[in-house]
Design a protein around this motif. Sequence first.
Motif, mmCIF file in Angstrom:
data_model
loop_
_atom_site.group_PDB
_atom_site.id
_atom_site.type_symbol
_atom_site.label_atom_id
_atom_site.label_comp_id
_atom_site.label_asym_id
_atom_site.label_seq_id
_atom_site.Cartn_x
_atom_site.Cartn_y
_atom_site.Cartn_z
ATOM 1 N N GLU A 1 0.835 -1.087 0.191
ATOM 2 C CA GLU A 1 -0.084 -0.123 0.026
ATOM 3 C C GLU A 1 0.898 1.285 -0.012
ATOM 4 O OE1 GLU A 1 -0.539 -2.615 2.050
ATOM 5 O OE2 GLU A 1 -2.082 -3.346 0.944
ATOM 6 N N ASN B 1 2.653 1.918 -3.363
ATOM 7 C CA ASN B 1 1.884 2.359 -4.403
ATOM 8 C C ASN B 1 1.506 4.014 -4.169
ATOM 9 O OD1 ASN B 1 1.175 0.588 -6.723
ATOM 10 N ND2 ASN B 1 1.201 -0.886 -5.229
ATOM 11 N N GLN C 1 5.442 -6.959 -11.076
ATOM 12 C CA GLN C 1 3.934 -7.326 -11.276
ATOM 13 C C GLN C 1 3.449 -7.431 -10.044
ATOM 14 O OE1 GLN C 1 5.177 -11.242 -13.113
ATOM 15 N NE2 GLN C 1 4.691 -10.569 -15.317
ATOM 16 N N ASN D 1 0.596 -5.129 -10.751
ATOM 17 C CA ASN D 1 -0.476 -5.690 -11.348
ATOM 18 C C ASN D 1 -0.999 -7.141 -10.279
ATOM 19 O OD1 ASN D 1 -2.213 -6.528 -13.558
ATOM 20 N ND2 ASN D 1 -0.732 -8.038 -14.372
ATOM 21 N N LYS D 2 -1.071 -6.736 -9.136
ATOM 22 C CA LYS D 2 -1.322 -7.918 -8.022
ATOM 23 C C LYS D 2 -2.711 -8.401 -8.421
ATOM 24 C CE LYS D 2 -0.956 -8.647 -3.199
ATOM 25 N NZ LYS D 2 -0.942 -7.835 -1.950
ATOM 26 N N LYS D 3 -3.397 -7.545 -8.512
ATOM 27 C CA LYS D 3 -4.944 -7.640 -8.579
ATOM 28 C C LYS D 3 -5.388 -7.464 -10.087
ATOM 29 C CE LYS D 3 -5.125 -6.175 -3.820
ATOM 30 N NZ LYS D 3 -4.993 -4.796 -3.157
ATOM 31 N N GLY D 4 -4.634 -7.847 -11.283
ATOM 32 C CA GLY D 4 -4.857 -7.530 -12.554
ATOM 33 C C GLY D 4 -5.418 -6.101 -12.827
ATOM 34 N N GLU D 5 -4.746 -5.106 -12.102
ATOM 35 C CA GLU D 5 -5.101 -3.763 -12.306
ATOM 36 C C GLU D 5 -4.139 -3.127 -13.323
ATOM 37 O OE1 GLU D 5 -3.474 -5.069 -9.699
ATOM 38 O OE2 GLU D 5 -3.302 -3.505 -8.012
ATOM 39 N N ASN D 6 -3.011 -3.596 -13.507
ATOM 40 C CA ASN D 6 -2.066 -3.458 -14.547
ATOM 41 C C ASN D 6 -1.736 -1.769 -14.461
ATOM 42 O OD1 ASN D 6 -0.299 -3.322 -16.668
ATOM 43 N ND2 ASN D 6 -1.743 -3.702 -18.232
ATOM 44 N N LYS D 7 -1.335 -1.403 -13.207
ATOM 45 C CA LYS D 7 -1.079 0.205 -12.995
ATOM 46 C C LYS D 7 0.023 0.599 -13.918
ATOM 47 C CE LYS D 7 -1.852 -0.128 -8.101
ATOM 48 N NZ LYS D 7 -1.301 -1.437 -7.440
ATOM 49 N N GLN E 1 4.775 -4.432 -18.933
ATOM 50 C CA GLN E 1 4.550 -6.069 -19.046
ATOM 51 C C GLN E 1 5.454 -6.704 -20.152
ATOM 52 O OE1 GLN E 1 2.831 -7.831 -16.767
ATOM 53 N NE2 GLN E 1 0.786 -6.782 -16.204
#
Length: 304
Positions: free
Chosen positions: A121, A124, A255, A259-265, A274
């Motif tokens: 957290e 980020n 990743q 992109n932990k939760k598929g959010e592709n920041k 990626q």
Amino acid sequence: MTKTQQLIEELVKKYESLGENPDTYLKGLLHAKPINYWDYIEVETLLSLQKPRTDFKDEVVFIGYHQITELVLNLMIHELKQLMDTKLDEEMLIDKMQRLTRYTDMLITSFSVMKDGMSYEDYNVFRLTLTPASGFQSAQFRFLEIYCTQLGNLVNEQGQEGLPKNPSTEDYFEHIYWKNAGYNRKTGKKSYTLKEFENKYLDDFTDLANQVKGNTLHEQYLKMQVPSEALIKAMRDFDYNYNVSWPLTHLRTAQKYLNKKGENKAATGGSKWQKYLHPRHQQRSFFPSLWKEISILDWKEENV
Ligand code: HEM
């Protein structure tokens, strides 16, 4: 004559040969304070360099770890520079390769400090204050690769298609793999991160590439008559660790945070990270002539 007297005599000779009065120097020695660890290692300077931009505690971890990496890269470049001025023999080259691999292993095994050693957290949030800076702008990564191999080996298959017949140093840099982090070849638009990076370093990269042309590590290896299996193994180990294992370790960390939760920041440097960060896309190899039977491209099968 005792050993101490012999030493004093040698000191006297040393200063006399310089045309200096030995007494002045010996008196100076009498009064000089012995050096301390903290002065020799410059501990206070070193510890004054971590300057976070937020109050998040893990930002110091992030800055400190990047600085450690830069110090390690600097030691690697220190080894590589020595290899540029000497005619290499096998034993020396094996020793240097093992040193380079040891440093690379340090970077790989310690990377868990980044991957698991920071709050997801907090990272980020504080990372946003770094925009548009990015590890991408670490010039030592690029200097190191210029010492290791011909520029053509730093251009991926797609980039090769754009190269003219007899590429100049400038042509190679136009198509080098790392441009893909921020250059849209269709529109000709460059990211701010890439523009700033090139403004600061591209001339230095070009100068170094011209200086070591024909003499990079790979080219020195190619001049060897019958390289031993031990040398081939040492070179492959370094090539694989530096160009496949470290990039994959780094990518897995990106990743986890982005992109932990598929959010592709979005990355701070703005790349399509990626794809860009994957060795499959970069296709970097310092010593491609060593990968004819077994392929460095084995990583293509790796599931990340
Ligand atoms: C939480 C830790 C990290 C994350 C999430 C991360 C993420 C990223 C991302 C997304 C990129 C793509 C460029 C961009 O658009 O910004 C990048 C590039 C890069 N980062 Fe990191 N990074 C981390 C730590 C580090 C560290 C500790 C270093 C060491 C100096 C580093 C060195 C690099 C380098 C050299 C590149 C360019 C790679 C290449 O061109 O092949 N990164 N990073």
